[in-house]
Enzyme design. Structure first.
Site, PDB file in Angstrom:
ATOM      1  N   SER A  12      55.353  59.076  61.241  1.00 31.49           N
ATOM      2  CA  SER A  12      54.300  58.066  61.330  1.00 31.49           C
ATOM      3  C   SER A  12      54.584  56.894  60.384  1.00 31.49           C
ATOM      4  O   SER A  12      54.267  55.737  60.710  1.00 31.49           O
ATOM      5  CB  SER A  12      52.924  58.675  61.054  1.00 31.49           C
ATOM      6  OG  SER A  12      52.806  59.075  59.713  1.00 31.49           O
ATOM      7  N   ASN A  13      55.212  57.157  59.246  1.00 30.23           N
ATOM      8  CA  ASN A  13      55.578  56.041  58.357  1.00 30.23           C
ATOM      9  C   ASN A  13      56.703  55.211  58.959  1.00 30.23           C
ATOM     10  O   ASN A  13      56.714  53.986  58.812  1.00 30.23           O
ATOM     11  CB  ASN A  13      55.972  56.555  56.974  1.00 30.23           C
ATOM     12  CG  ASN A  13      54.748  56.891  56.150  1.00 30.23           C
ATOM     13  OD1 ASN A  13      54.075  56.005  55.630  1.00 30.23           O
ATOM     14  ND2 ASN A  13      54.420  58.167  56.068  1.00 30.23           N
ATOM     15  N   MET A  89      63.340  65.617  54.019  1.00 28.15           N
ATOM     16  CA  MET A  89      63.119  66.877  53.304  1.00 28.15           C
ATOM     17  C   MET A  89      64.380  67.414  52.628  1.00 28.15           C
ATOM     18  O   MET A  89      64.573  68.620  52.537  1.00 28.15           O
ATOM     19  CB  MET A  89      62.525  67.922  54.263  1.00 28.15           C
ATOM     20  CG  MET A  89      61.194  67.502  54.860  1.00 28.15           C
ATOM     21  SD  MET A  89      59.974  66.983  53.631  1.00 28.15           S
ATOM     22  CE  MET A  89      59.505  68.588  52.987  1.00 28.15           C
ATOM     23  N   ARG A  90      65.228  66.503  52.177  1.00 30.42           N
ATOM     24  CA  ARG A  90      66.443  66.924  51.475  1.00 30.42           C
ATOM     25  C   ARG A  90      66.588  66.169  50.180  1.00 30.42           C
ATOM     26  O   ARG A  90      66.270  64.973  50.139  1.00 30.42           O
ATOM     27  CB  ARG A  90      67.669  66.589  52.318  1.00 30.42           C
ATOM     28  CG  ARG A  90      67.991  67.693  53.174  1.00 30.42           C
ATOM     29  CD  ARG A  90      69.246  67.564  53.948  1.00 30.42           C
ATOM     30  NE  ARG A  90      69.159  68.612  54.906  1.00 30.42           N
ATOM     31  CZ  ARG A  90      69.382  69.885  54.634  1.00 30.42           C
ATOM     32  NH1 ARG A  90      69.804  70.249  53.445  1.00 30.42           N
ATOM     33  NH2 ARG A  90      69.217  70.802  55.546  1.00 30.42           N
ATOM     34  N   LEU A  91      67.123  66.876  49.191  1.00 25.04           N
ATOM     35  CA  LEU A  91      67.361  66.208  47.909  1.00 25.04           C
ATOM     36  C   LEU A  91      68.674  65.459  47.976  1.00 25.04           C
ATOM     37  O   LEU A  91      69.677  65.999  48.447  1.00 25.04           O
ATOM     38  CB  LEU A  91      67.480  67.258  46.805  1.00 25.04           C
ATOM     39  CG  LEU A  91      66.193  67.920  46.399  1.00 25.04           C
ATOM     40  CD1 LEU A  91      66.443  68.844  45.228  1.00 25.04           C
ATOM     41  CD2 LEU A  91      65.168  66.850  46.048  1.00 25.04           C
ATOM     42  N   ASN A 106      60.807  55.855  47.900  1.00 23.46           N
ATOM     43  CA  ASN A 106      60.177  57.030  48.512  1.00 23.46           C
ATOM     44  C   ASN A 106      58.675  56.806  48.533  1.00 23.46           C
ATOM     45  O   ASN A 106      58.132  56.111  47.671  1.00 23.46           O
ATOM     46  CB  ASN A 106      60.500  58.281  47.696  1.00 23.46           C
ATOM     47  CG  ASN A 106      59.927  59.550  48.304  1.00 23.46           C
ATOM     48  OD1 ASN A 106      59.968  59.719  49.534  1.00 23.46           O
ATOM     49  ND2 ASN A 106      59.389  60.428  47.486  1.00 23.46           N
ATOM     50  N   HIS A 108      55.083  59.029  48.554  1.00 16.90           N
ATOM     51  CA  HIS A 108      54.608  60.383  48.271  1.00 16.90           C
ATOM     52  C   HIS A 108      53.075  60.398  48.321  1.00 16.90           C
ATOM     53  O   HIS A 108      52.432  59.519  47.754  1.00 16.90           O
ATOM     54  CB  HIS A 108      55.109  60.829  46.888  1.00 16.90           C
ATOM     55  CG  HIS A 108      54.759  62.243  46.594  1.00 16.90           C
ATOM     56  ND1 HIS A 108      55.472  63.306  47.107  1.00 16.90           N
ATOM     57  CD2 HIS A 108      53.739  62.780  45.877  1.00 16.90           C
ATOM     58  CE1 HIS A 108      54.911  64.438  46.707  1.00 16.90           C
ATOM     59  NE2 HIS A 108      53.861  64.151  45.964  1.00 16.90           N
TER      60      HIS A 108
HETATM   61  C1  GRF Z   1      54.163  61.443  54.236  1.00 13.57           C
HETATM   62  O1  GRF Z   1      52.933  61.970  53.842  1.00 13.57           O
HETATM   63  C2  GRF Z   1      54.966  60.996  53.037  1.00 13.57           C
HETATM   64  O2  GRF Z   1      54.169  60.571  51.975  1.00 13.57           O
HETATM   65  C3  GRF Z   1      55.710  62.263  52.663  1.00 13.57           C
HETATM   66  O3  GRF Z   1      56.025  62.860  53.881  1.00 13.57           O
HETATM   67  C4  GRF Z   1      55.065  62.495  54.865  1.00 13.57           C
HETATM   68  C5  GRF Z   1      55.807  61.969  56.053  1.00 13.57           C
HETATM   69  O4  GRF Z   1      54.953  61.753  57.144  1.00 13.57           O
HETATM   70  N1  GRF Z   1      56.858  61.958  51.842  1.00 13.57           N
HETATM   71  P1  GRF Z   1      55.494  61.030  58.442  1.00 13.57           P
HETATM   72  O5  GRF Z   1      56.706  61.831  58.938  1.00 13.57           O
HETATM   73  O6  GRF Z   1      55.901  59.633  58.065  1.00 13.57           O
HETATM   74  O7  GRF Z   1      54.380  61.055  59.431  1.00 13.57           O
END
Ligand code: GRF
Length: 198
Positions: A12-13, A89-91, A106, A108
């Site tokens: 969604s971002n 989801m990776r460092l 990033n 968060h």
């Molecule tokens: C968001 O809440 C962001 O803050 C976190 O992971 C989520 C990603 O959501 N890091 P989306 O995949 O952008 O919907």
């Protein structure tokens, strides 16, 4: 200026960034989506938006160094200036971070340093915190850490369900992330993340 978004999930971002570019609020070229999950919904979003998708699965590489070298190859090919992590989801290794120092952001879903990690919204909700929020920061070698760029607070009302809180947070994220990226594009971010006056 050229942007790559790194994402592993829903996206969604990613879509909020695409929209801000289409609306002329964000003046950067979104060249690449780097994704490590073949089933991630973000891939479909990128395809629909006409953004090039690079799928890099960690298990296809012998080491993290090889995995990241493949990513860096794609970033160089597309002359990427800025990386936006959006649910990736990776460092990233210290070597990667140092190669792109102050060029990786990033987002968060908490007011860092509170509630680091993958369950930040749930953690704040379960703790019955009065406030939580959203943070955009530059990435450094530590998890959910690095110079803060923007933070916005959200009140957790006693009436909030986890779902309603999530919705509020995501709505805020979708405004804040494109805005933070545009601050970078317009040269308004100092290396410590501070925002210069317009
Ligand atoms: C968001 O809440 C962001 O803050 C976190 O992971 C989520 C990603 O959501 N890091 P989306 O995949 O952008 O919907």
């Amino acid at each position: 200026m050229n942007l790559a978004v790194f994402a592993s999930g829903r996206g969604s971002n990613f879509s909020a960034i695409v929209k801000a570019i289409q609306q002329g609020k964000l003046k950067i070229k979104l060249q690449l989506l780097i994704c490590d999950q073949p089933q991630a919904p973000v891939i479909r979003r990128a395809q629909r938006a006409g953004v090039r998708v690079v799928l890099v699965r960690r298990e296809d590489f012998a080491s993290r160094i090889d995995f990241e070298a493949a990513i860096i190859g794609k970033l160089k090919e597309s002359k990427i200036n800025l990386i936006a992590l959006a649910g990736f989801m990776r460092l990233l290794s210290p070597e990667f971070v140092s190669a792109y120092r102050r060029r990786i952001m990033n987002i968060h879903p908490s007011l860092l340093p509170a509630y680091k990690g993958a369950h930040a919204i749930n953690d704040a909700y379960k703790a019955r915190a009065a406030f939580t929020g959203v943070t955009v920061h530059f990435v450094d070698e530590q998890v959910d850490h690095g110079p803060l760029i923007l933070q916005r607070k959200i009140k957790i009302s006693p009436k909030d369900s986890l779902a309603s809180l999530e919705k509020k947070i995501h709505t805020l994220e979708h405004k804040l992330y494109p805005y933070a990226i545009q601050l970078y594009v317009s040269g308004r971010l100092e290396s410590q993340g501070r925002v210069k006056a317009a």
